[in-house]
Write an enzyme that holds these catalytic residues in place. Structure first.
Site, mmCIF file in Angstrom:
data_model
loop_
_atom_site.group_PDB
_atom_site.id
_atom_site.type_symbol
_atom_site.label_atom_id
_atom_site.label_comp_id
_atom_site.label_asym_id
_atom_site.label_seq_id
_atom_site.Cartn_x
_atom_site.Cartn_y
_atom_site.Cartn_z
ATOM 1 N N ASP A 59 -0.700 3.874 15.673
ATOM 2 C CA ASP A 59 -1.308 2.991 14.683
ATOM 3 C C ASP A 59 -0.648 1.614 14.725
ATOM 4 O O ASP A 59 0.494 1.470 15.179
ATOM 5 C CB ASP A 59 -1.135 3.568 13.272
ATOM 6 C CG ASP A 59 -1.976 4.811 13.031
ATOM 7 O OD1 ASP A 59 -2.886 5.064 13.837
ATOM 8 O OD2 ASP A 59 -1.723 5.511 12.036
ATOM 9 N N LYS A 81 -5.995 -0.049 13.190
ATOM 10 C CA LYS A 81 -7.131 -0.181 12.288
ATOM 11 C C LYS A 81 -6.662 -1.008 11.100
ATOM 12 O O LYS A 81 -5.769 -0.611 10.374
ATOM 13 C CB LYS A 81 -7.620 1.183 11.798
ATOM 14 C CG LYS A 81 -8.261 2.053 12.853
ATOM 15 C CD LYS A 81 -8.818 3.319 12.215
ATOM 16 C CE LYS A 81 -9.549 4.188 13.229
ATOM 17 N NZ LYS A 81 -8.621 4.872 14.126
ATOM 18 N N MET A 195 -4.919 2.725 0.136
ATOM 19 C CA MET A 195 -5.873 1.728 0.645
ATOM 20 C C MET A 195 -6.765 1.195 -0.484
ATOM 21 O O MET A 195 -7.950 0.945 -0.296
ATOM 22 C CB MET A 195 -6.741 2.340 1.764
ATOM 23 C CG MET A 195 -5.937 2.844 2.938
ATOM 24 S SD MET A 195 -6.904 3.870 4.087
ATOM 25 C CE MET A 195 -7.044 5.407 3.150
#
Length: 279
Positions: A59, A81, A195
């Site tokens: 990541d 991402k 998030m």
């Protein structure tokens, strides 16, 4: 799909991975939790998996300090991402893991936090199983645990938090998540929103509309466990305003036990000096 060669460099595109008969025995995939950022929060099993890696698919938020624990010969591939910007689709990542393993390589899929806590580890595990590729899971310290610990605010507390719930701040295709707001609005429980920084206003509004008191203590932790960690204490009613000037990655934590949270920066000056002396 593209892959990187060496430390962080990426070739333009790789048309075929796997393609022919493997030149050696079958490889395997390790889904490894890298923890929230502090290398000292890695598990011993995660470290051993990294040290044995031939390919590391990682990541974007995994630090160089952790990546450097892999062999220098290991190929690094960033599949970062960030919000709506994806260097690779999830399907491409799945196919990449399978193809390298079928070529006989030991592949580490290195994920921030824990692979199974909003990390899409389940999808990658399914892809490996469907392809007949052996896949091992190494759990990691999820960000909520690090954020809670550094702030000194327990996620559960016998007097004020008899339950804790982890939720995502975004729906699968973007926008507001479809959650059981009435259940989350019940008192004496902790709600951790991953998030959720950009959705702080609608999330707070939903919780209050469902009955959660606007005076409920809340905590925002940005860059949990990292040198740049920042903690802001507020209330559910003030959550949106507190989140407005932060860029993340950040967690929103709502619940009565957050009354115990300490506001401030992550590492103290003394902690920083100790780390530098050990380096």
């Amino acid at each position: 799909m593209g892959v990187s060669s060496g430390k962080g460099r990426r070739n333009d595109r790789l048309v075929v991975l796997g393609g022919g008969a493997p030149s050696r025995g079958p490889g395997r995939v390790w889904l490894v939790g890298a923890g929230p950022g502090d290398p000292e929060l890695l598990t011993i099993k995660a470290l051993k998996a990294l040290q044995a890696a031939e390919v590391v698919v990682h990541d974007g938020l995994v630090s160089d300090e952790i990546l450097d624990l892999a062999p220098a010969s290991a190929r690094r591939i960033s599949v970062a991402k960030r919000k709506s910007r994806h260097s690779y689709s999830q399907d491409e990542i799945n196919r990449m893991l399978v193809a390298f393993a079928l070529d006989g390589l030991n592949v580490v899929r290195l994920k921030g936090g824990d692979p199974f806590i909003f990390g899409r580890g389940g999808e990658e595990l399914e892809a490996c199983r469907e392809a007949g590729v052996d896949c091992d899971i190494v759990p990691g310290v999820t960000a909520a645990l690090a954020a809670s610990a550094s702030a000194g605010a327990p996620l559960t507390h016998r007097g004020s938090a008899q339950a804790v719930t982890f939720v995502t701040g975004h729906a699968a295709k973007g926008g507001e998540p479809d959650l059981d707001w009435e259940s989350l609005a019940k008192a004496n429980q902790t709600v951790v929103i991953y998030m959720g920084l950009s959705m702080a206003a609608p999330i707070a509004a939903r919780l209050m509309a469902a009955g959660r008191a606007g005076s409920t203590p809340a905590l925002i932790v940005e860059n949990a466990s990292r040198a740049a960690e920042r903690r802001l204490t507020t209330t559910l009613a003030g959550l949106a305003e507190a989140a407005a000037n932060l860029n993340g990655p950040a967690l929103l934590i709502v619940g009565e036990a957050m009354a115990l949270a300490r506001e401030g920066e992550g590492r103290t000056e003394v902690e920083t000096l100790i780390r530098e002396a050990r380096a």
